[in-house]
Design a protein around this motif. Structure first.
Motif, PDB file in Angstrom:
ATOM      1  N   GLY A  29       6.704  -2.687   6.403  1.00  8.87           N
ATOM      2  CA  GLY A  29       8.016  -3.260   6.616  1.00  8.87           C
ATOM      3  C   GLY A  29       7.926  -4.574   7.363  1.00  8.87           C
ATOM      4  N   LEU A  30       8.961  -4.891   8.118  1.00 10.18           N
ATOM      5  CA  LEU A  30       8.990  -6.146   8.869  1.00 10.18           C
ATOM      6  C   LEU A  30       9.573  -5.882  10.255  1.00 10.18           C
ATOM      7  N   VAL A  31       8.799  -6.212  11.273  1.00 17.22           N
ATOM      8  CA  VAL A  31       9.273  -6.116  12.658  1.00 17.22           C
ATOM      9  C   VAL A  31       9.035  -7.469  13.310  1.00 17.22           C
ATOM     10  N   VAL A  32      10.096  -8.244  13.464  1.00 20.25           N
ATOM     11  CA  VAL A  32       9.977  -9.542  14.126  1.00 20.25           C
ATOM     12  C   VAL A  32       9.988  -9.316  15.635  1.00 20.25           C
ATOM     13  N   PRO A  33       9.520 -10.303  16.424  1.00 18.49           N
ATOM     14  CA  PRO A  33       9.399 -10.093  17.870  1.00 18.49           C
ATOM     15  C   PRO A  33      10.683  -9.614  18.548  1.00 18.49           C
ATOM     16  N   SER A  34      11.836 -10.149  18.156  1.00 19.51           N
ATOM     17  CA  SER A  34      13.084  -9.727  18.803  1.00 19.51           C
ATOM     18  C   SER A  34      13.379  -8.253  18.536  1.00 19.51           C
ATOM     19  N   ASP A  35      13.077  -7.785  17.314  1.00 12.59           N
ATOM     20  CA  ASP A  35      13.281  -6.363  17.000  1.00 12.59           C
ATOM     21  C   ASP A  35      12.285  -5.498  17.763  1.00 12.59           C
ATOM     22  N   ALA A  36      11.061  -5.977  17.878  1.00 11.26           N
ATOM     23  CA  ALA A  36      10.050  -5.222  18.631  1.00 11.26           C
ATOM     24  C   ALA A  36      10.478  -5.060  20.084  1.00 11.26           C
ATOM     25  N   GLU A  42       6.952  -0.303  13.360  1.00 11.61           N
ATOM     26  CA  GLU A  42       6.501  -0.337  11.969  1.00 11.61           C
ATOM     27  C   GLU A  42       6.873   0.951  11.221  1.00 11.61           C
ATOM     28  N   ASN A  43       7.003   0.838   9.911  1.00  7.70           N
ATOM     29  CA  ASN A  43       7.245   2.004   9.049  1.00  7.70           C
ATOM     30  C   ASN A  43       8.488   2.790   9.438  1.00  7.70           C
ATOM     31  N   SER A  44       9.427   2.149  10.098  1.00  2.07           N
ATOM     32  CA  SER A  44      10.708   2.784  10.419  1.00  2.07           C
ATOM     33  C   SER A  44      11.737   2.377   9.367  1.00  2.07           C
ATOM     34  N   PHE A  45      12.867   3.070   9.377  1.00  4.17           N
ATOM     35  CA  PHE A  45      13.941   2.698   8.453  1.00  4.17           C
ATOM     36  C   PHE A  45      14.361   1.255   8.721  1.00  4.17           C
ATOM     37  N   ALA A  46      14.465   0.887   9.992  1.00  7.68           N
ATOM     38  CA  ALA A  46      14.876  -0.470  10.340  1.00  7.68           C
ATOM     39  C   ALA A  46      13.876  -1.510   9.862  1.00  7.68           C
ATOM     40  N   ALA A  47      12.578  -1.191   9.917  1.00  8.00           N
ATOM     41  CA  ALA A  47      11.554  -2.136   9.476  1.00  8.00           C
ATOM     42  C   ALA A  47      11.619  -2.362   7.971  1.00  8.00           C
ATOM     43  N   VAL A  48      11.844  -1.286   7.215  1.00  9.14           N
ATOM     44  CA  VAL A  48      11.983  -1.440   5.764  1.00  9.14           C
ATOM     45  C   VAL A  48      13.255  -2.218   5.442  1.00  9.14           C
ATOM     46  N   ALA A  49      14.342  -1.904   6.141  1.00 11.55           N
ATOM     47  CA  ALA A  49      15.600  -2.607   5.913  1.00 11.55           C
ATOM     48  C   ALA A  49      15.471  -4.092   6.239  1.00 11.55           C
ATOM     49  N   ALA A  50      14.723  -4.417   7.300  1.00  9.59           N
ATOM     50  CA  ALA A  50      14.529  -5.820   7.675  1.00  9.59           C
ATOM     51  C   ALA A  50      13.736  -6.571   6.606  1.00  9.59           C
ATOM     52  N   ALA A  51      12.733  -5.917   6.053  1.00 10.30           N
ATOM     53  CA  ALA A  51      11.965  -6.543   4.972  1.00 10.30           C
ATOM     54  C   ALA A  51      12.864  -6.815   3.769  1.00 10.30           C
ATOM     55  N   HIS A  52      13.679  -5.842   3.442  1.00 14.68           N
ATOM     56  CA  HIS A  52      14.609  -6.001   2.320  1.00 14.68           C
ATOM     57  C   HIS A  52      15.581  -7.145   2.589  1.00 14.68           C
ATOM     58  N   VAL A 251      -5.879 -15.759  -5.260  1.00 17.18           N
ATOM     59  CA  VAL A 251      -5.379 -14.442  -4.855  1.00 17.18           C
ATOM     60  C   VAL A 251      -3.920 -14.288  -5.284  1.00 17.18           C
ATOM     61  N   ASP A 252      -3.569 -13.095  -5.761  1.00 16.60           N
ATOM     62  CA  ASP A 252      -2.250 -12.851  -6.345  1.00 16.60           C
ATOM     63  C   ASP A 252      -1.229 -12.287  -5.369  1.00 16.60           C
ATOM     64  N   GLY A 253      -1.700 -11.726  -4.239  1.00 17.22           N
ATOM     65  CA  GLY A 253      -0.770 -11.112  -3.308  1.00 17.22           C
ATOM     66  C   GLY A 253      -1.290 -11.176  -1.888  1.00 17.22           C
ATOM     67  N   ILE A 254      -0.352 -11.326  -0.955  1.00 17.55           N
ATOM     68  CA  ILE A 254      -0.673 -11.376   0.469  1.00 17.55           C
ATOM     69  C   ILE A 254       0.051 -10.222   1.146  1.00 17.55           C
ATOM     70  N   VAL A 255      -0.714  -9.347   1.772  1.00 15.37           N
ATOM     71  CA  VAL A 255      -0.153  -8.251   2.562  1.00 15.37           C
ATOM     72  C   VAL A 255      -0.083  -8.742   4.003  1.00 15.37           C
ATOM     73  N   THR A 256       1.115  -8.713   4.587  1.00 11.36           N
ATOM     74  CA  THR A 256       1.300  -9.379   5.871  1.00 11.36           C
ATOM     75  C   THR A 256       2.294  -8.642   6.754  1.00 11.36           C
ATOM     76  N   ASP A 257       2.072  -8.739   8.066  1.00 10.25           N
ATOM     77  CA  ASP A 257       3.026  -8.214   9.042  1.00 10.25           C
ATOM     78  C   ASP A 257       4.251  -9.110   9.162  1.00 10.25           C
ATOM     79  N   ARG A 258       4.120 -10.371   8.759  1.00 10.66           N
ATOM     80  CA  ARG A 258       5.217 -11.334   8.883  1.00 10.66           C
ATOM     81  C   ARG A 258       5.621 -11.811   7.493  1.00 10.66           C
ATOM     82  N   ALA A 259       6.271 -10.908   6.776  1.00  6.55           N
ATOM     83  CA  ALA A 259       6.709 -11.245   5.425  1.00  6.55           C
ATOM     84  C   ALA A 259       7.696 -12.401   5.431  1.00  6.55           C
ATOM     85  N   ASP A 260       8.474 -12.534   6.501  1.00 17.40           N
ATOM     86  CA  ASP A 260       9.422 -13.651   6.582  1.00 17.40           C
ATOM     87  C   ASP A 260       8.694 -14.988   6.573  1.00 17.40           C
TER      88      ASP A 260
END
Length: 267
Positions: A29-36, A42-52, A251-260
């Motif tokens: 998912g996505l957890v930006v510093p302010s959310d952290a 990570e892997n919370s409902f909020a993290a998935v929602a933030a990525a979306h 490379v075709d894809g980047i897996v990242t903690d900072r999708a934003d």
């Protein structure tokens, strides 16, 4: 100057057709510093929602099984790093885990993730052997938007077998550590036949750029994968300069903690 040739998108599994490469895969998912700072993990409902909400199409997550048989999105075998509870995921009930995650962005089960975010593609790493069959059953009707992987090829194959038995589209898949090692060995001895045979049934190679002193991702590996219609996704890449360098390599894809950040960098 044109970049390296990429696999024909017309021949790809439906998981790959939602966007053009390079793909951004939101790692847990996505957890930006302010959310952290607010306690979101990570892997919370909020993290998935933030990525979306950030515009991500692909979310990479992990699957464990609770004591009462629920597949949840959770990376570690133990709860201690994320929640402070010393027990294993397999030792707690879903209700107990919901309570532990309530102030940390909320628990999300695999079924909830697939139902609540129908436009997302999920990249699911089967972390626990006991979870493989349950993951396969759940994703059977969502095979067009699921990629199944695991460090264990046995767990990965069990999940795929179960999903296929459900009668839907077979999920896409990325191989485990043993298969990746065989691909690297085949490249080392320059055996195209062995490369082709090892990659049979594989849709993507999801790998780190390095493993210790060993460089895993090389132009030669990327070119070999593309010759067989297979994408290469690299984890976990958080520096924009590294993202650009790897994409320039093909490379075709980047897996990242900072999708934003990745979306801004690679758009």
């Amino acid at each position: 100057m044109p970049g390296p040739e990429r696999p024909d998108p017309g021949a790809r599994h439906p998981w790959f057709t939602a966007t053009d490469a390079p793909r951004v895969l939101a790692h847990r998912g996505l957890v930006v510093p302010s959310d952290a700072r607010d306690g979101v993990v990570e892997n919370s409902f909020a993290a998935v929602a933030a990525a979306h909400a950030a515009g991500v199409t692909y979310v990479e997550s992990d699957c464990h099984l609770t004591a009462d048989g629920t597949v949840v999105l959770f990376h570690d075998e133990s709860l201690v790093r994320v929640t402070g509870d010393p027990r294993a995921v397999a030792e707690v009930t879903t209700r107990e885990l919901e309570s532990l995650m309530e102030s940390r962005g909320g628990l999300i089960t695999l079924e909830q993730a697939l139902d609540a975010f129908p436009s997302l593609r999920f990249n699911l790493d089967v972390k626990a052997a006991d979870a493989a069959t349950a993951v396969g059953r759940i994703v059977a009707k969502h095979g067009d938007r699921v990629l199944v992987t695991s460090f264990s090829d046995a767990r990965r194959r069990e999940a795929l077998r179960t999903a296929e038995a459900g009668g839907g589209i077979r999920p896409a898949t990325s191989p485990g550590t043993e298969t990746v090692a065989r691909v690297l060995s085949a490249l080392a001895v320059r055996s195209e036949r062995l490369v082709r045979r090892t990659l049979t049934g594989v849709d993507a190679l999801q790998i780190p750029e390095r493993r210790g002193a060993l460089r895993v991702v090389t132009p030669r590996l990327v070119e070999a994968a593309h010759r067989h219609g297979i994408e290469v996704h690299v984890w976990t890449v958080n520096d924009p300069a590294d993202m650009r360098r790897l994409v320039a390599m093909g490379v075709d894809g980047i897996v990242t903690d900072r999708a934003d950040i990745a979306l801004d960098t690679l758009s």
